[in-house]
Design a protein around this motif. Structure first.
Motif, PDB file in Angstrom:
ATOM      1  N   ALA A   7       0.499  -1.119   0.390  1.00 49.72           N
ATOM      2  CA  ALA A   7       0.017  -0.062   0.080  1.00 49.72           C
ATOM      3  C   ALA A   7       0.584   1.132   0.118  1.00 49.72           C
ATOM      4  N   GLU A   8       2.151   1.443   0.564  1.00 51.33           N
ATOM      5  CA  GLU A   8       2.759   2.238   1.060  1.00 51.33           C
ATOM      6  C   GLU A   8       3.642   2.543  -0.309  1.00 51.33           C
ATOM      7  N   GLY A   9       3.350   1.337  -1.125  1.00 46.78           N
ATOM      8  CA  GLY A   9       4.022   1.501  -2.552  1.00 46.78           C
ATOM      9  C   GLY A   9       3.341   2.199  -3.362  1.00 46.78           C
ATOM     10  N   VAL A  10       2.063   2.504  -3.596  1.00 46.13           N
ATOM     11  CA  VAL A  10       0.959   2.337  -4.269  1.00 46.13           C
ATOM     12  C   VAL A  10       0.874   4.511  -4.517  1.00 46.13           C
ATOM     13  N   LEU A  11       1.671   4.154  -2.725  1.00 46.46           N
ATOM     14  CA  LEU A  11       1.181   6.337  -2.778  1.00 46.46           C
ATOM     15  C   LEU A  11       2.060   6.733  -2.831  1.00 46.46           C
ATOM     16  N   LYS A  12       3.226   5.853  -2.801  1.00 44.89           N
ATOM     17  CA  LYS A  12       5.177   6.570  -3.147  1.00 44.89           C
ATOM     18  C   LYS A  12       5.368   6.465  -4.535  1.00 44.89           C
ATOM     19  N   ALA A  13       4.726   5.569  -5.159  1.00 49.48           N
ATOM     20  CA  ALA A  13       4.718   5.931  -6.852  1.00 49.48           C
ATOM     21  C   ALA A  13       4.802   6.852  -6.841  1.00 49.48           C
ATOM     22  N   THR A  14       3.092   7.729  -6.660  1.00 51.20           N
ATOM     23  CA  THR A  14       2.142   8.314  -6.803  1.00 51.20           C
ATOM     24  C   THR A  14       3.045   9.788  -6.677  1.00 51.20           C
ATOM     25  N   LEU A  15       3.805  10.228  -5.250  1.00 56.24           N
ATOM     26  CA  LEU A  15       4.008  11.252  -5.104  1.00 56.24           C
ATOM     27  C   LEU A  15       5.673  11.189  -6.072  1.00 56.24           C
ATOM     28  N   LEU A  16       5.995  10.242  -6.360  1.00 62.78           N
ATOM     29  CA  LEU A  16       7.390  10.086  -6.976  1.00 62.78           C
ATOM     30  C   LEU A  16       6.567  11.045  -8.062  1.00 62.78           C
ATOM     31  N   LYS A  17       5.634  10.595  -9.565  1.00 65.44           N
ATOM     32  CA  LYS A  17       4.621  10.807  -9.935  1.00 65.44           C
ATOM     33  C   LYS A  17       4.261  12.167 -10.094  1.00 65.44           C
ATOM     34  N   ASN A  18       3.575  12.953  -9.104  1.00 66.88           N
ATOM     35  CA  ASN A  18       4.124  14.675  -8.819  1.00 66.88           C
ATOM     36  C   ASN A  18       4.399  15.301  -7.565  1.00 66.88           C
ATOM     37  N   PRO A  19       5.855  15.636  -8.402  1.00 63.72           N
ATOM     38  CA  PRO A  19       6.504  15.834  -7.032  1.00 63.72           C
ATOM     39  C   PRO A  19       6.075  17.151  -6.591  1.00 63.72           C
ATOM     40  N   TRP A  20       5.278  17.619  -6.702  1.00 63.91           N
ATOM     41  CA  TRP A  20       4.472  19.302  -6.332  1.00 63.91           C
ATOM     42  C   TRP A  20       3.819  18.723  -4.959  1.00 63.91           C
ATOM     43  N   THR A  21       3.460  17.511  -4.952  1.00 63.84           N
ATOM     44  CA  THR A  21       2.414  16.726  -3.917  1.00 63.84           C
ATOM     45  C   THR A  21       3.518  16.476  -3.062  1.00 63.84           C
ATOM     46  N   GLU A  22       2.321  16.808  -1.775  1.00 68.54           N
ATOM     47  CA  GLU A  22       2.708  16.998  -0.328  1.00 68.54           C
ATOM     48  C   GLU A  22       3.171  15.644   0.368  1.00 68.54           C
ATOM     49  N   SER A  23       1.789  14.560   0.358  1.00 68.10           N
ATOM     50  CA  SER A  23       1.665  13.564   1.133  1.00 68.10           C
ATOM     51  C   SER A  23       0.709  12.457   1.133  1.00 68.10           C
ATOM     52  N   SER A  24       0.283  11.437   1.073  1.00 71.79           N
ATOM     53  CA  SER A  24      -0.298  10.575   0.630  1.00 71.79           C
ATOM     54  C   SER A  24      -1.396   9.582   1.648  1.00 71.79           C
ATOM     55  N   PHE A  25      -2.505   9.582   1.624  1.00 70.26           N
ATOM     56  CA  PHE A  25      -2.825   8.797   3.416  1.00 70.26           C
ATOM     57  C   PHE A  25      -4.384   7.601   2.128  1.00 70.26           C
ATOM     58  N   PRO A  68       4.923  10.845   2.799  1.00 68.70           N
ATOM     59  CA  PRO A  68       6.263  10.035   3.042  1.00 68.70           C
ATOM     60  C   PRO A  68       6.343   9.640   4.805  1.00 68.70           C
ATOM     61  N   LEU A  69       7.909   8.793   4.781  1.00 70.62           N
ATOM     62  CA  LEU A  69       7.780   8.122   6.265  1.00 70.62           C
ATOM     63  C   LEU A  69       7.825   9.724   7.035  1.00 70.62           C
ATOM     64  N   ASN A  70       8.051  11.062   7.220  1.00 72.76           N
ATOM     65  CA  ASN A  70       8.274  11.425   7.949  1.00 72.76           C
ATOM     66  C   ASN A  70       6.770  11.958   8.381  1.00 72.76           C
ATOM     67  N   TYR A  71       5.715  11.009   7.917  1.00 73.67           N
ATOM     68  CA  TYR A  71       4.207  11.145   8.326  1.00 73.67           C
ATOM     69  C   TYR A  71       3.425  10.460   8.796  1.00 73.67           C
ATOM     70  N   GLN A  72       4.233   9.452   8.881  1.00 72.20           N
ATOM     71  CA  GLN A  72       4.310   7.429  10.084  1.00 72.20           C
ATOM     72  C   GLN A  72       3.319   7.559  11.145  1.00 72.20           C
ATOM     73  N   ASP A  73       3.499   9.069  11.564  1.00 74.03           N
ATOM     74  CA  ASP A  73       3.307   8.809  13.344  1.00 74.03           C
ATOM     75  C   ASP A  73       1.977   9.223  13.223  1.00 74.03           C
TER      76      ASP A  73
END
Length: 160
Positions: free
Chosen positions: A69-87, A100-105
């Motif tokens: 699940a994290e991989g799916v979200l990360k791939a889209t963040l990388l494709k759209n570098p002007w985005t910040e996070s995905s949940f 990304p990892l800095n929002y794991q909390d």
């Protein structure tokens, strides 16, 4: 998540830079540049909407948590570098996955009280939110898409 603001701001800056505010350009040329910038911003937002919908379909297969699940979200963040996070947010309003990892909390946080979470879970359709104070600590806008299992059961939604 501050998508619309950032894209519009980028479009305006690009239009001003390309139009050459100090050059002798005609109003028609300036208008054409601005229309091109707005058209580009619209295309980016439409592309992002499709990416979030594709994420929802993938998450229905991979599951809503874990490395896949994290991989799916990360791939889209990388494709759209002007985005910040995905949940991924459950039907109950709990954050199940955050990248990304800095929002794991934020994983495990109950957001069921937020108007945009309520709307996404009630409407169960792709949504572009109003501007709101995000759990990440800044003001932004999110695009979300519902996640349904193969048998049509609503599981929650994903956003960016």
């Amino acid at each position: 998540m501050k998508i619309v603001f950032v894209v519009v701001l980028m479009a305006i800056i690009a239009a001003v830079a390309i139009a050459g505010c100090t050059d002798e350009t005609s109003p028609a040329e300036q208008e054409a540049v601005l229309e091109g910038a707005v058209s580009g911003a619209d295309a980016e937002l439409l592309s992002l909407k499709e990416d979030v919908k594709a994420n929802a379909q993938s998450l229905a297969t991979t599951g809503l948590t874990g490395a896949d699940a994290e991989g799916v979200l990360k791939a889209t963040l990388l494709k759209n570098p002007w985005t910040e996070s995905s949940f991924v947010i459950s039907e109950e309003g709990t954050v199940l996955t955050a990248v990304p990892l800095n929002y794991q909390d934020i994983v495990g946080t109950d957001l069921s009280w937020q108007p945009q979470v309520i709307k996404a879970n009630l409407d169960r359709t792709p949504i572009v939110s109003d501007v709101f104070l995000m759990e990440e600590g800044f003001w932004g806008i999110s695009q979300s898409a519902p996640i349904f299992s193969e048998d049509g059961t609503y599981l929650g939604y994903t956003d960016i």
